[in-house]
Design a protein around this motif. Structure first.
Motif, mmCIF file in Angstrom:
data_model
loop_
_atom_site.group_PDB
_atom_site.id
_atom_site.type_symbol
_atom_site.label_atom_id
_atom_site.label_comp_id
_atom_site.label_asym_id
_atom_site.label_seq_id
_atom_site.Cartn_x
_atom_site.Cartn_y
_atom_site.Cartn_z
ATOM 1 N N ASP A 238 48.638 39.385 48.440
ATOM 2 C CA ASP A 238 49.730 39.446 47.471
ATOM 3 C C ASP A 238 49.227 39.190 46.050
ATOM 4 O OD1 ASP A 238 51.544 39.819 49.596
ATOM 5 O OD2 ASP A 238 51.746 37.646 49.863
ATOM 6 N N GLU A 239 48.241 38.318 45.932
ATOM 7 C CA GLU A 239 47.604 38.026 44.652
ATOM 8 C C GLU A 239 46.121 37.802 44.891
ATOM 9 O OE1 GLU A 239 49.344 34.915 42.148
ATOM 10 O OE2 GLU A 239 51.108 34.883 43.466
ATOM 11 N N ILE A 240 45.329 38.073 43.877
ATOM 12 C CA ILE A 240 43.916 37.718 43.853
ATOM 13 C C ILE A 240 43.641 37.134 42.478
ATOM 14 C CG2 ILE A 240 41.536 38.546 44.070
ATOM 15 C CD1 ILE A 240 42.650 40.994 45.594
ATOM 16 N N PHE A 241 42.932 36.008 42.449
ATOM 17 C CA PHE A 241 42.586 35.458 41.137
ATOM 18 C C PHE A 241 41.241 34.747 41.203
ATOM 19 C CE2 PHE A 241 45.279 32.226 43.131
ATOM 20 C CZ PHE A 241 44.687 31.013 42.819
ATOM 21 N N SER A 242 40.682 34.540 40.033
ATOM 22 C CA SER A 242 39.372 33.887 39.925
ATOM 23 C C SER A 242 39.535 32.499 39.333
ATOM 24 C CB SER A 242 38.426 34.711 39.053
ATOM 25 O OG SER A 242 38.862 34.706 37.697
ATOM 26 N N THR A 243 38.590 31.632 39.679
ATOM 27 C CA THR A 243 38.465 30.341 39.015
ATOM 28 C C THR A 243 37.019 30.182 38.572
ATOM 29 O OG1 THR A 243 37.955 29.141 41.065
ATOM 30 C CG2 THR A 243 40.273 29.311 40.443
ATOM 31 N N GLY A 244 36.838 29.765 37.348
ATOM 32 C CA GLY A 244 35.480 29.603 36.834
ATOM 33 C C GLY A 244 35.523 29.013 35.455
ATOM 34 N N ASN A 245 34.388 28.528 35.004
ATOM 35 C CA ASN A 245 34.369 27.835 33.726
ATOM 36 C C ASN A 245 34.702 28.756 32.560
ATOM 37 O OD1 ASN A 245 33.705 25.588 31.873
ATOM 38 N ND2 ASN A 245 32.084 27.001 31.262
ATOM 39 N N TYR A 246 34.203 29.980 32.577
ATOM 40 C CA TYR A 246 34.345 30.819 31.385
ATOM 41 C C TYR A 246 35.807 31.162 31.110
ATOM 42 C CZ TYR A 246 33.384 34.216 27.770
ATOM 43 O OH TYR A 246 33.356 34.870 26.572
ATOM 44 N N GLN A 250 42.018 33.322 36.116
ATOM 45 C CA GLN A 250 42.284 34.687 35.663
ATOM 46 C C GLN A 250 42.801 35.531 36.830
ATOM 47 O OE1 GLN A 250 41.546 36.128 32.358
ATOM 48 N NE2 GLN A 250 41.641 33.940 31.903
ATOM 49 N N ALA A 251 43.868 36.271 36.606
ATOM 50 C CA ALA A 251 44.447 37.117 37.647
ATOM 51 C C ALA A 251 43.691 38.429 37.761
ATOM 52 C CB ALA A 251 45.917 37.390 37.351
ATOM 53 N N CYS A 252 43.443 38.857 38.982
ATOM 54 C CA CYS A 252 42.922 40.200 39.236
ATOM 55 C C CYS A 252 44.116 41.129 39.391
ATOM 56 C CB CYS A 252 42.069 40.201 40.507
ATOM 57 S SG CYS A 252 41.431 41.830 40.977
ATOM 58 N N THR A 253 44.237 42.098 38.504
ATOM 59 C CA THR A 253 45.408 42.973 38.498
ATOM 60 C C THR A 253 45.125 44.372 39.056
ATOM 61 O OG1 THR A 253 44.906 43.468 36.180
ATOM 62 C CG2 THR A 253 46.553 41.762 36.612
ATOM 63 N N ARG A 254 43.872 44.611 39.439
ATOM 64 C CA ARG A 254 43.541 45.846 40.164
ATOM 65 C C ARG A 254 42.335 45.563 41.038
ATOM 66 N NH1 ARG A 254 40.465 50.846 39.003
ATOM 67 N NH2 ARG A 254 39.961 50.005 36.930
#
Length: 287
Positions: A238-246, A250-254
């Protein structure tokens, strides 16, 4: 790019030239670093980043010349030098100047340097990603327990492969063919309100921002499961997102050919994280 740089007891606003062709780090890659952030006077988890660069040096057979607390104090001083409105990347580094037969670094040649420089946060528009044909190495194949510069060319070629096909980032697998992470950040997916993220298996760094976001989500009553994830799990997430210092969260929208919404769980993770950042403020907020 504005910044401040520390080496051998001296602050400067110009990059210092520190290595040459005979330095071990230059030709055999004995370099570790960490990446922290200062966001308008906030320095989230700075202590953890400084501790990790010391551990990374040890994992790469170097001997840290400064303790984590000393590095943190330098980072805080550098942030103050850049001012309360600056959005910064904080990069402490250790590298070896000399080597010993046959290829290992000489621990006594370990050198420390620090770079703190302007690095705007990416916006909230989201990013695209695709599964790339590259894998993270197992712990017996590479120094995966360190944030070592020598690991990043593999991430770079995965990111380049994705970019050449019209995507912003790549998903890479571990040696068993399960999801490891994005090329440049940890990965989380959401299905039916539950957050899933790859279980820590030594193939990728258990990111500091990853750990913080997991704790914040669980504290807010959102279920987070760490487990082996086949790449097919991304196909109906349903959703994909990243976690990281930079970019923090951030949401992955494609993903591949499929468009996704920047969903509510990623938005809540980002809101929780930015609220947490306020606890780390070392410079006053602008009026």
């Amino acid at each position: 790019m504005a910044g401040v740089f520390w080496n051998d007891g001296v602050w400067t606003t110009e990059e210092q030239k520190l290595t040459g062709p005979m330095d071990h780090a230059f030709w055999l890659g004995s370099t570790v670093f960490d990446g922290a952030r200062s966001i308008k006077g906030m320095v989230p988890d700075l202590d953890l980043h400084c501790a990790r660069v010391v551990r990374s040096a040890a994992a790469m057979q170097m001997r840290a010349t400064l303790a984590a607390e000393e590095i943190e104090a330098l980072c805080r001083e550098g942030v103050r030098r850049m001012g309360p409105e600056a959005v910064l990347y904080i990069r402490p580094m250790f590298f070896a100047r000399r080597g010993m037969v046959p290829v290992r670094p000489d621990p006594d040649s370990t050198t420390f340097t620090l770079a703190i420089y302007d690095a705007p946060m990416p916006g909230n528009a989201g990013f695209s990603a695709v599964l790339a044909p590259f894998r993270r190495p197992a712990p017996d194949m590479a120094p995966t327990d360190a944030k070592a510069s020598c690991l990043y060319p593999n991430s770079g070629r995965a990111a380049t492969w994705a970019f050449e096909r019209g995507y912003d980032n790549a998903v890479v697998l571990d040696i068993e063919g399960n999801i490891a992470e994005f090329a440049s950040a940890n990965l989380m997916l959401v299905k039916d309100g539950v957050v899933y993220t790859p279980s820590v298996n030594g193939a990728f760094l258990n990111g500091i921002t990853r750990q913080r976001v997991i704790g914040l989500l669980r504290g807010a009553g959102i279920e987070v499961r760490e487990e082996k994830l086949a790449p097919e799990r991304l196909d109906d997430a349903d959703e994909i997102f990243s976690t990281g210092n930079y970019g923090k969260v951030q949401a992955c929208t494609r993903y591949g050919a499929r468009n996704l919404n920047a969903g509510p769980v990623a938005a809540e993770a980002r809101r929780l994280y930015m609220a947490f950042c306020e606890q780390s403020r070392i410079l006053p907020a602008a009026a």
